[in-house]
Design a protein around this motif. Structure first.
Motif, mmCIF file in Angstrom:
data_model
loop_
_atom_site.group_PDB
_atom_site.id
_atom_site.type_symbol
_atom_site.label_atom_id
_atom_site.label_comp_id
_atom_site.label_asym_id
_atom_site.label_seq_id
_atom_site.Cartn_x
_atom_site.Cartn_y
_atom_site.Cartn_z
ATOM 1 N N LYS A 168 58.451 43.807 25.724
ATOM 2 C CA LYS A 168 57.361 44.229 25.115
ATOM 3 C C LYS A 168 57.958 45.254 23.915
ATOM 4 O O LYS A 168 57.633 45.149 22.851
ATOM 5 C CB LYS A 168 56.248 44.392 25.653
ATOM 6 C CG LYS A 168 54.980 44.768 24.991
ATOM 7 C CD LYS A 168 53.893 45.049 25.907
ATOM 8 C CE LYS A 168 52.732 45.458 25.318
ATOM 9 N NZ LYS A 168 51.488 45.755 26.342
ATOM 10 N N CYS A 169 58.322 46.116 24.504
ATOM 11 C CA CYS A 169 58.761 47.467 23.706
ATOM 12 C C CYS A 169 59.913 47.093 22.702
ATOM 13 O O CYS A 169 59.739 47.559 21.589
ATOM 14 C CB CYS A 169 59.470 48.537 24.633
ATOM 15 S SG CYS A 169 58.407 49.333 25.605
ATOM 16 N N SER A 223 72.655 51.592 22.981
ATOM 17 C CA SER A 223 71.741 50.932 21.823
ATOM 18 C C SER A 223 71.016 49.918 22.435
ATOM 19 O O SER A 223 71.045 49.267 23.652
ATOM 20 C CB SER A 223 72.857 50.597 20.854
ATOM 21 O OG SER A 223 73.560 49.446 21.237
ATOM 22 N N LYS A 224 70.053 49.528 21.696
ATOM 23 C CA LYS A 224 68.927 48.703 21.777
ATOM 24 C C LYS A 224 69.707 47.195 21.807
ATOM 25 O O LYS A 224 70.501 47.150 20.989
ATOM 26 C CB LYS A 224 67.781 48.591 20.717
ATOM 27 C CG LYS A 224 66.889 47.393 20.803
ATOM 28 C CD LYS A 224 66.084 47.246 19.828
ATOM 29 C CE LYS A 224 65.405 45.960 19.522
ATOM 30 N NZ LYS A 224 64.419 45.968 18.319
ATOM 31 N N GLN A 229 68.731 50.244 32.618
ATOM 32 C CA GLN A 229 69.006 51.048 31.618
ATOM 33 C C GLN A 229 68.336 50.609 30.051
ATOM 34 O O GLN A 229 68.038 51.668 29.563
ATOM 35 C CB GLN A 229 70.611 50.913 31.272
ATOM 36 C CG GLN A 229 71.501 51.350 32.537
ATOM 37 C CD GLN A 229 73.001 51.231 32.465
ATOM 38 O OE1 GLN A 229 73.411 50.132 31.596
ATOM 39 N NE2 GLN A 229 73.676 51.716 33.164
ATOM 40 N N TRP A 230 68.199 49.437 29.715
ATOM 41 C CA TRP A 230 67.536 49.142 28.522
ATOM 42 C C TRP A 230 66.050 49.343 28.764
ATOM 43 O O TRP A 230 65.549 49.942 27.752
ATOM 44 C CB TRP A 230 67.529 47.396 28.396
ATOM 45 C CG TRP A 230 69.000 46.912 27.894
ATOM 46 C CD1 TRP A 230 69.938 47.844 27.422
ATOM 47 C CD2 TRP A 230 69.222 45.748 28.007
ATOM 48 N NE1 TRP A 230 71.232 47.070 27.262
ATOM 49 C CE2 TRP A 230 70.779 45.592 27.387
ATOM 50 C CE3 TRP A 230 69.171 44.470 28.471
ATOM 51 C CZ2 TRP A 230 71.587 44.473 27.439
ATOM 52 C CZ3 TRP A 230 70.008 43.382 28.623
ATOM 53 C CH2 TRP A 230 71.065 43.403 28.064
ATOM 54 N N ARG A 289 61.688 52.893 27.143
ATOM 55 C CA ARG A 289 60.286 53.876 27.442
ATOM 56 C C ARG A 289 60.725 55.433 26.553
ATOM 57 O O ARG A 289 59.704 56.157 26.517
ATOM 58 C CB ARG A 289 60.173 53.922 28.652
ATOM 59 C CG ARG A 289 59.731 52.546 29.380
ATOM 60 C CD ARG A 289 59.467 52.679 30.836
ATOM 61 N NE ARG A 289 58.459 53.696 31.058
ATOM 62 C CZ ARG A 289 58.103 54.066 32.385
ATOM 63 N NH1 ARG A 289 58.492 53.456 33.383
ATOM 64 N NH2 ARG A 289 57.060 54.987 32.552
ATOM 65 N N HIS A 290 62.024 55.779 26.607
ATOM 66 C CA HIS A 290 62.288 57.295 26.463
ATOM 67 C C HIS A 290 63.137 57.357 25.168
ATOM 68 O O HIS A 290 63.329 58.568 24.869
ATOM 69 C CB HIS A 290 63.108 57.903 27.601
ATOM 70 C CG HIS A 290 62.368 57.748 29.003
ATOM 71 N ND1 HIS A 290 61.322 58.492 29.335
ATOM 72 C CD2 HIS A 290 62.380 56.725 29.832
ATOM 73 C CE1 HIS A 290 60.768 58.166 30.361
ATOM 74 N NE2 HIS A 290 61.344 57.192 30.964
ATOM 75 N N GLY A 291 63.386 56.296 24.573
ATOM 76 C CA GLY A 291 64.387 56.667 23.256
ATOM 77 C C GLY A 291 65.822 56.370 23.349
ATOM 78 O O GLY A 291 66.208 56.112 24.731
#
Length: 281
Positions: free
Chosen positions: A258-259, A145-146, A194-195, A200-202
């Motif tokens: 940034k993401c 998870s984020k 991993q983060w 970048r990919h969901g």
């Protein structure tokens, strides 16, 4: 002994043992992940009395001749779960974990699988016919998870903290200790990679522990750059590897921040990268 032969011997042992009520195969052999000749067999043993594993390891002879058996344990649902991590003759590794039968009753009642079973399981033995009540695998275990802002900042701080120590020991010429601290640096680099991947990919991403099969999900360009982050047992190349590691980490951490709409922590980067460069002069 092949994996199939080992599984059949485990089932036969379970049927004969009065202590064993159920056997469930989990891990890579029960999931959709790629397996090979070196894949482990993961066996969950449910039962009522496991005192026999405390006495000695002779029970393993029911399966085969053991080269090595590690006695360990982990915590699950307020229970202490003993494990026997065993390498058998021929190099086949089988991990046994011993759960009280009450846990299988609880799992059947909850209709919710623990992560260890979500990616797949296979019932090998079920003397009480409880397994039919278990939920079906959804193959969504251990999904990353984020990170929260605190976890992200902790990673940044820990990375630079360990880089400081690598540089200090390289300056002293203490290569062994520098290499030990270098491994800690890589742990935080892996977490950030991993983060960066989910940024970048969901979020539908469940990486294996310790970076296993990393080459299958990491961007090829980043994978190639990892080569430069490792060095032999010498001072000059270790300094160069540290510099390459810092450069890679800085890039992916900034992109991930940034993401995630975080602020990249420039303070430790500015001070410690400058300090490390001074030590290497």
């Amino acid at each position: 002994m092949s994996k199939d032969e080992a599984v059949q011997k485990i089932i036969s042992w379970g049927k004969m043992s009065k202590s064993v009520e159920a056997l469930i195969l989990n891990g890579s052999l029960a999931s959709k992940t790629t397996i090979d000749k070196l894949s482990d067999i993961d066996i969950t043993v449910f039962g009522t009395d496991f005192t026999f594993i405390q006495k000695n390891d002779e029970w393993l002879l029911n399966i085969g001749k053991a080269w090595l058996c590690i006695h360990d344990q982990f915590s699950f649902e307020e229970y202490s779960i003993p494990t026997r991590l065993t390498i058998f003759d021929g190099g086949l590794k089988i991990d046994f974990s011993f759960h009280p039968i009450q846990l299988l009753h609880a799992l059947a009642a909850k209709k919710v699988l623990p992560d260890a079973y979500k990616n797949g399981y296979k019932v090998l033995l079920d003397k009480q016919s409880l397994s039919g009540k278990l939920a079906r695998p959804d193959h969504k275990a251990f999904v990353l998870s984020k990170p929260g802002i605190i976890a992200f900042q902790n990673n940044e701080n820990e990375f630079w903290f360990e880089c400081y120590h690598v540089a200090k020991y390289l300056k002293r010429g203490d290569l062994w200790t520098a290499k030990v601290r270098e491994q800690a640096v890589k742990i935080f680099l892996l977490e950030m990679l991993q983060w960066h991947h989910i940024a970048r990919h969901g979020m539908n991403f469940n990486p294996k522990p310790y970076g296993r099969d990393m080459q299958n999900w990491l961007d090829p360009l980043l994978w190639n750059r990892l080569r430069d982050c490792y060095a032999g047992f010498d001072k000059a190349n270790s300094w160069l590897a540290l510099s390459k590691t810092i450069s890679l980490y800085r890039e992916i951490a900034k992109e991930a921040a940034k993401c995630f709409h975080f602020d990249y922590n420039k303070k430790p980067d500015r001070h410690l990268s400058s300090f490390i460069e001074q030590l290497n002069r």
